[in-house]
Motif scaffolding. Structure first.
Motif, short mmCIF file in Angstrom:
data_model
loop_
_atom_site.label_atom_id
_atom_site.label_comp_id
_atom_site.label_asym_id
_atom_site.label_seq_id
_atom_site.Cartn_x
_atom_site.Cartn_y
_atom_site.Cartn_z
N ALA A 1 -36.45 6.82 -48.75
CA ALA A 1 -35.28 5.89 -49.83
C ALA A 1 -34.71 4.46 -49.14
CB ALA A 1 -33.52 6.79 -48.87
N LYS A 2 -35.32 4.02 -47.84
CA LYS A 2 -35.68 2.51 -46.92
C LYS A 2 -36.45 2.33 -47.57
CE LYS A 2 -36.66 1.79 -42.75
NZ LYS A 2 -37.42 0.59 -42.92
N GLU A 3 -38.12 2.56 -47.75
CA GLU A 3 -38.90 2.00 -48.61
C GLU A 3 -38.37 1.82 -50.11
OE1 GLU A 3 -42.71 4.16 -49.24
OE2 GLU A 3 -43.60 2.44 -47.32
N ARG A 4 -38.35 3.25 -50.87
CA ARG A 4 -37.71 2.97 -52.06
C ARG A 4 -36.75 1.53 -53.22
NH1 ARG A 4 -38.41 2.70 -56.04
NH2 ARG A 4 -37.51 4.47 -57.79
N SER A 5 -35.99 1.42 -51.73
CA SER A 5 -34.38 0.69 -52.58
C SER A 5 -34.96 -0.69 -51.56
CB SER A 5 -33.29 1.28 -51.82
OG SER A 5 -33.46 1.01 -49.85
N ARG A 6 -36.06 -0.92 -51.21
CA ARG A 6 -36.59 -2.68 -50.31
C ARG A 6 -35.13 -2.44 -48.70
NH1 ARG A 6 -38.98 -6.39 -54.36
NH2 ARG A 6 -40.96 -4.76 -55.40
N GLY A 7 -35.31 -1.24 -47.99
CA GLY A 7 -34.06 -1.63 -47.02
C GLY A 7 -32.51 -1.93 -47.78
N GLN A 8 -32.45 -1.42 -48.46
CA GLN A 8 -30.96 -1.31 -49.59
C GLN A 8 -30.08 -0.03 -49.03
OE1 GLN A 8 -29.83 -4.38 -50.06
NE2 GLN A 8 -31.26 -5.18 -48.98
N VAL A 9 -30.11 0.44 -47.97
CA VAL A 9 -29.37 1.88 -47.60
C VAL A 9 -29.33 1.89 -45.83
CG1 VAL A 9 -30.72 3.10 -49.73
CG2 VAL A 9 -32.10 2.89 -47.07
N VAL A 10 -28.54 2.12 -45.92
CA VAL A 10 -27.81 2.60 -44.48
C VAL A 10 -27.52 3.59 -44.22
CG1 VAL A 10 -26.40 1.29 -43.16
CG2 VAL A 10 -27.19 0.10 -44.45
N PRO A 11 -28.04 4.56 -43.40
CA PRO A 11 -27.54 5.61 -42.42
C PRO A 11 -26.21 5.48 -41.37
CG PRO A 11 -29.34 4.84 -41.18
CD PRO A 11 -29.22 4.10 -42.41
N LEU A 12 -25.56 6.31 -41.99
CA LEU A 12 -24.11 5.97 -41.20
C LEU A 12 -24.15 7.31 -39.86
CD1 LEU A 12 -21.75 6.23 -44.13
CD2 LEU A 12 -22.75 3.79 -42.88
N VAL A 13 -24.11 8.45 -39.96
CA VAL A 13 -24.54 9.02 -39.15
C VAL A 13 -25.05 10.42 -38.95
CG1 VAL A 13 -21.90 8.78 -38.77
CG2 VAL A 13 -22.30 10.48 -40.31
N GLN A 14 -24.81 10.78 -37.70
CA GLN A 14 -25.36 11.91 -38.08
C GLN A 14 -25.28 13.24 -36.75
OE1 GLN A 14 -28.85 9.77 -35.88
NE2 GLN A 14 -28.90 11.30 -34.01
N ARG A 15 -25.86 13.57 -36.45
CA ARG A 15 -25.35 14.86 -35.92
C ARG A 15 -26.07 14.76 -34.28
NH1 ARG A 15 -27.29 20.20 -38.96
NH2 ARG A 15 -29.48 18.51 -38.70
N VAL A 16 -25.31 14.87 -33.34
CA VAL A 16 -25.82 15.12 -31.83
C VAL A 16 -27.73 15.91 -31.95
CG1 VAL A 16 -25.29 15.50 -29.82
CG2 VAL A 16 -23.60 14.81 -30.77
N GLU A 17 -27.44 16.69 -32.55
CA GLU A 17 -28.80 17.09 -32.47
C GLU A 17 -29.53 16.86 -32.78
OE1 GLU A 17 -24.98 20.66 -32.34
OE2 GLU A 17 -25.40 18.49 -33.36
N ASP A 18 -28.98 15.62 -34.48
CA ASP A 18 -30.43 15.39 -34.60
C ASP A 18 -31.14 14.13 -33.97
OD1 ASP A 18 -29.91 16.44 -37.41
OD2 ASP A 18 -28.16 15.25 -37.67
N GLU A 19 -30.36 14.30 -32.57
CA GLU A 19 -31.14 13.04 -31.80
C GLU A 19 -32.23 13.68 -31.34
OE1 GLU A 19 -28.35 9.74 -29.82
OE2 GLU A 19 -27.75 11.53 -29.21
#
Length: 282
Positions: A89-107
């Motif tokens: 999505a970042k590549e397709r939008s040329r950087g126009q998407v923002v990840p807000l949060v993740q679970r602790v488990e996703d680290e």
């Protein structure tokens, strides 16, 4: 009369636009059955409605690509992405998407390789065998398992008898337990959930390899979302607390201990792995 009609039409357009802005359109990559995704999201959607003051609508998508296209084409406002779909999505939008949060488990997320065959005890034993991944765009069901196979000097496309794509993690387990393939690779969280719910017998289908950790899932929005709304959504996730009945229910359904902030830079290793595996243009 013509002027009045035009004014009325204008008012309707303004009214419709205002109403549209009061709806937060949410989706998730279809890494599990649509009914399960809906079940998991319902309490979270109700919670987000209270915290944002907006109507929250969950819209299932047919495949991983549809979740990416939906967000960048303004048909969706927020999506639960895997690490690889976020990178896409970042590549397709040329950087126009923002990840807000993740679970602790996703680290420190992991994938598992499973089998019913006693002859398979390590990755090297997969040579000449059949293997199922999940979706082609799945981080934990394809990209990272493929990456770790390549690191072990095993090329899935040439060293295995056949590879298949089940489309979802639970479908991979079904393919292995049903004898359709010799082994499968999937998200460790879904595996643990299926074992916990007794939907798979670990004495018959067993894990023979667990990958090293990597960053994975996150909730992503477009960069043009109003800053105030981004903050409301982020704060709502960060406020989820397992010591409250509501927080406990939501976090258990999301298979999370808590949510934490994340950033695009956390997914550079996944981007590199995708390029190395030939799944993303260099």
């Amino acid at each position: 009369m013509k002027l009045i009609s035009l004014l009325a039409a204008g008012l309707l357009l303004v009214s419709g636009s205002s109403f549209a802005q009061q709806v937060l359109r949410v989706s998730a990559i279809p890494d599990e059955a649509p009914t399960e995704l809906q079940r998991k999201f319902k309490p979270l959607g109700e919670y987000l409605e209270k915290k944002t003051g907006m109507k929250v609508e969950f819209t299932p998508v047919t495949d991983y690509a549809a979740s990416v296209e939906g967000l960048i084409n303004h048909k969706l406002d927020m999506v639960w992405f895997g690490g690889f779909t976020f990178v896409q999505a970042k590549e397709r939008s040329r950087g126009q998407v923002v990840p807000l949060v993740q679970r602790v488990e996703d680290e420190k997320f992991r994938s598992v390789f499973i089998t019913t065959s006693p002859a398979i005890t390590k990755l090297a034993d997969l040579k000449g065998k059949t293997l199922s991944f999940g979706s082609e765009s799945s981080t934990s069901g394809h990209l990272m398992p493929r990456s770790f196979l390549l690191a072990a000097q095993i090329d899935p496309d040439s060293d295995l008898k056949r590879i298949a794509f089940s489309g979802a993690h639970d479908a991979t387990v079904a393919a292995v337990s049903g004898g359709k393939v010799d082994a499968g690779a999937l998200n460790i969280s879904v595996w643990e959930k299926l074992v916990g719910e007794k939907k798979v017998d670990p004495s018959k289908v067993r894990v023979f390899y667990t990958t090293p950790p990597y960053y994975d899932y996150n909730w992503t929005v477009r960069a043009d979302m109003p800053a105030e709304l981004k903050k409301k959504i982020t704060d709502a996730f960060l406020a989820l607390d397992a010591s409250t009945p509501e927080g406990k229910q939501i976090l258990e359904l999301q298979r999370a201990t808590k949510f934490i902030p994340t950033r695009a830079e956390n997914y550079t290793a996944i981007e590199a792995a995708a390029k190395n595996a030939g799944l993303l243009k260099k």
